[in-house]
Design an enzyme around this catalytic site. Structure first.
Site, PDB file in Angstrom:
ATOM      1  CD  GLU A 112      15.182  38.830 -19.125  1.00  0.00           C
ATOM      2  OE1 GLU A 112      14.153  38.289 -19.556  1.00  0.00           O
ATOM      3  OE2 GLU A 112      16.152  39.112 -19.851  1.00  0.00           O
ATOM      4  CG  HIS A 228       9.269  44.196 -24.333  1.00  0.00           C
ATOM      5  ND1 HIS A 228       9.768  45.263 -23.635  1.00  0.00           N
ATOM      6  CD2 HIS A 228      10.079  43.157 -24.057  1.00  0.00           C
ATOM      7  CE1 HIS A 228      10.837  44.884 -22.963  1.00  0.00           C
ATOM      8  NE2 HIS A 228      11.045  43.594 -23.201  1.00  0.00           N
ATOM      9  NE  ARG A 274       8.846  40.542 -21.270  1.00  0.00           N
ATOM     10  CZ  ARG A 274       9.620  39.906 -22.147  1.00  0.00           C
ATOM     11  NH1 ARG A 274       9.072  39.251 -23.141  1.00  0.00           N
ATOM     12  NH2 ARG A 274      10.928  39.928 -22.016  1.00  0.00           N
ATOM     13  CG  HIS A 331       8.558  41.370 -27.168  1.00  0.00           C
ATOM     14  ND1 HIS A 331       9.656  41.773 -27.908  1.00  0.00           N
ATOM     15  CD2 HIS A 331       9.045  40.530 -26.217  1.00  0.00           C
ATOM     16  CE1 HIS A 331      10.747  41.204 -27.427  1.00  0.00           C
ATOM     17  NE2 HIS A 331      10.402  40.426 -26.412  1.00  0.00           N
ATOM     18  NE  ARG A 366       8.216  35.687 -25.032  1.00  0.00           N
ATOM     19  CZ  ARG A 366       9.377  36.313 -24.844  1.00  0.00           C
ATOM     20  NH1 ARG A 366      10.428  35.653 -24.420  1.00  0.00           N
ATOM     21  NH2 ARG A 366       9.482  37.609 -25.084  1.00  0.00           N
TER      22      ARG A 366
END
Length: 527
Positions: A112, A228, A274, A331, A366
């Protein structure tokens, strides 16, 4: 009145892992405002990050977490989490949690964004949260009682001893229940529903954050909201999450005419952190472009991502075209209730774990798939702490307190609040926009709401009040941090300011004796 040794508010992975790990002779009550499975954890698609690969190491996971968090993280907390990660996953797998495996039985590891190695463990393809929640739910012992459709609306705190002794909750019919315990744990998730576009469950409205603030707990990092990059958009609405794992498998972000948007933006391109991907998509949307995920080069997409496929089909998106329309949306909240390494707050007997807590793990942004890991780690750690303590009986009388009536105070309409937050405290912020939002929120008498008696309100009115308070906390923090870092992007202060802001937290605390609000900036973590 209801009595227990431990009360847990919320029913996500952190809450359920805590309940599972608590000794069987300790009585536990779980309060949840909806069905037990209605949580962000249950919706989590991507997976759990842990350094399990041959070429991987917790030190690499640690470095990736700090880089994604723009070095605002608590390094001790990150070090401990990344070292505990492999053991937590192995423990769950050995106990029977059905993570995805290859043909020889080894755990499959995915990639990811912002990870340097394949380390994402997943279950059911893109249903990891559901797999873990269902497993933990089945593991609960008879000492755990679950109360569904109870909205916690006040933490009962003895101001003389600074001890949390219980919770007030509203049943669906409007009746008030009182729940008393020596340990009260807030595990309610973040605040995603205060934004117009969000991947969050409908129930995630900032309840725990507002509860803790009103009780006098310290909050930190409320300006750091992760958006997100890829929510599925249909008929102008964000209708669900398209996991980052899709880009990890090779999907690309394109405009309608086929232009790749992440070229020359970041070395990791579509797998950049992100906040960078979200801001890039946002820029294209402002220019009038629709942005798509091109999944045409992913083999067997429907088999690898069955839930995403079903989501697209439900919203009349034909994945056979290879293009999925996306927008960024709220998100994850990196901030929340300030805690130590075990979830303890500044109030005795009050704890916070999961997304409601600010542990310092995530810093300003995060790292993908660290949230489920954090929930598992802090749930287990807090259980170990509680298990070592003797069971004590507390007085179950309600302490005296003075508060104002809430009957005549105004509340915003939820759609108006969500739009205002998206417009002025969303992906791109400015001082002018935040001050406009601050002034609008002030018309609903924030000063009075933080001292108001919520007993007479209905559950929907309490939800609005909590959303209002949480939105104000985000707005105030975003206005004070005059730099851009991680999930907080100020167009008028577009660069990181390490000299004045690195490692600095904005702390919010309500003085419950005087009803006053205090915000302060302090050095949070050792440099």
């Amino acid at each position: 009145m209801n009595h227990a040794d431990v009360i847990i508010i919320g029913s996500g992975v952190a809450a359920l892992h805590l309940a599972k790990k608590i000794r069987s002779d300790i009585n536990v009550i779980i309060l949840t405002k909806s069905y037990l499975i209605n949580s962000n954890s249950y919706l989590a698609q991507g997976g759990v990050a842990a350094a399990l690969g041959k070429a991987d190491d917790p030190a690499k996971h640690y470095a990736d977490t700090l880089e994604a968090g723009r070095h605002h993280n608590d390094e001790e907390a990150v070090d401990r989490l990344t070292k505990e990660g492999p053991g937590l996953i192995r423990e769950l797998a050995l106990a029977g949690c059905s993570f995805d495996r290859d043909e020889v039985g080894k755990l499959l590891l995915g990639m990811e964004g912002a990870h340097s190695e394949k380390r994402i463990v997943h279950g059911g393809g893109d249903a990891t949260g559901k797999i873990i929640v269902d497993f933990l739910h089945r593991q609960l012992s008879p000492n755990v009682s679950v109360y569904e459709f109870v909205l916690a609306f006040e933490l009962i705190v003895d101001q003389e001893t600074n001890q949390c002794i219980g919770v007030k909750g509203k049943y669906a019919d409007g009746e008030t229940g009182h729940f008393f315990a020596g340990h009260v744990v807030v595990a309610t998730g973040g605040c995603g529903q205060i934004y117009g576009f969000t991947s969050n469950a409908e129930t995630v409205t900032g309840d725990g954050i507002a509860l803790a603030y009103l009780a006098g707990a310290e909050l930190a990092d409320m300006e750091f909201v992760q958006f997100h990059p890829t929510l599925l958009i249909s008929e102008g609405k964000a209708v669900g999450l398209i996991s980052e794992a899709v880009r990890g498998e090779g999907a690309k972000l394109l405009t309608g005419d086929g232009q790749p948007i992440m070229e020359n933006i970041h070395p990791l391109k579509d797998l950049a952190p992100r906040h960078i991907v979200s801001q890039t998509i946002y820029d294209y949307l402002k220019q009038g472009h629709q942005v798509y995920l091109d999944i045409s080069n992913i083999n067997n997409f429907s088999a690898r991502f069955p839930n995403i496929t079903a989501l697209c089909e439900q919203n009349n998106i034909e994945i056979q075209t290879g293009l999925i329309p996306v927008v960024p949306g709220c998100h994850f909240l990196m901030g929340g209730i300030k805690t130590d390494l075990y979830g303890r707050t500044n109030i005795q007997g009050l704890y916070a774990i999961g997304e409601a807590a600010c542990t310092g793990i995530h810093g300003a942004n995060r790292l993908a798939s660290n949230s489920l890991l954090e929930g598992l780690a802090y749930g287990k750690r807090l259980a170990q702490l509680i298990n070592k303590q003797p069971i004590v009986s507390l007085c179950s009388s309600l302490p005296d307190r003075k508060s104002n009536s809430s009957e005549t105070l105004p509340l915003p309409e939820v759609p108006d609040l969500k739009k205002a937050m998206m417009d002025y405290a969303g992906i791109v912020r400015t001082g002018k926009g935040l001050r406009h939002l601050q002034e609008w929120l002030a018309t609903f008498h924030i000063e009075k709401w933080v001292k108001a008696d919520l007993d007479t309100l209905s559950p929907p009115e309490i939800k609005k009040a909590f959303m209002l308070i949480t939105a104000w906390l985000v707005t105030e923090s975003a206005l004070q941090r005059t730099e851009s870092r991680g999930g907080h992007f100020r167009l008028d202060f577009p660069f990181e300011d390490d000299l004045n802001w690195r490692k600095k937290q904005i702390i919010h605390k309500r003085n419950t004796e005087k009803g006053e609000r205090h915000e302060q900036i302090e050095t949070a973590f050792a440099t």
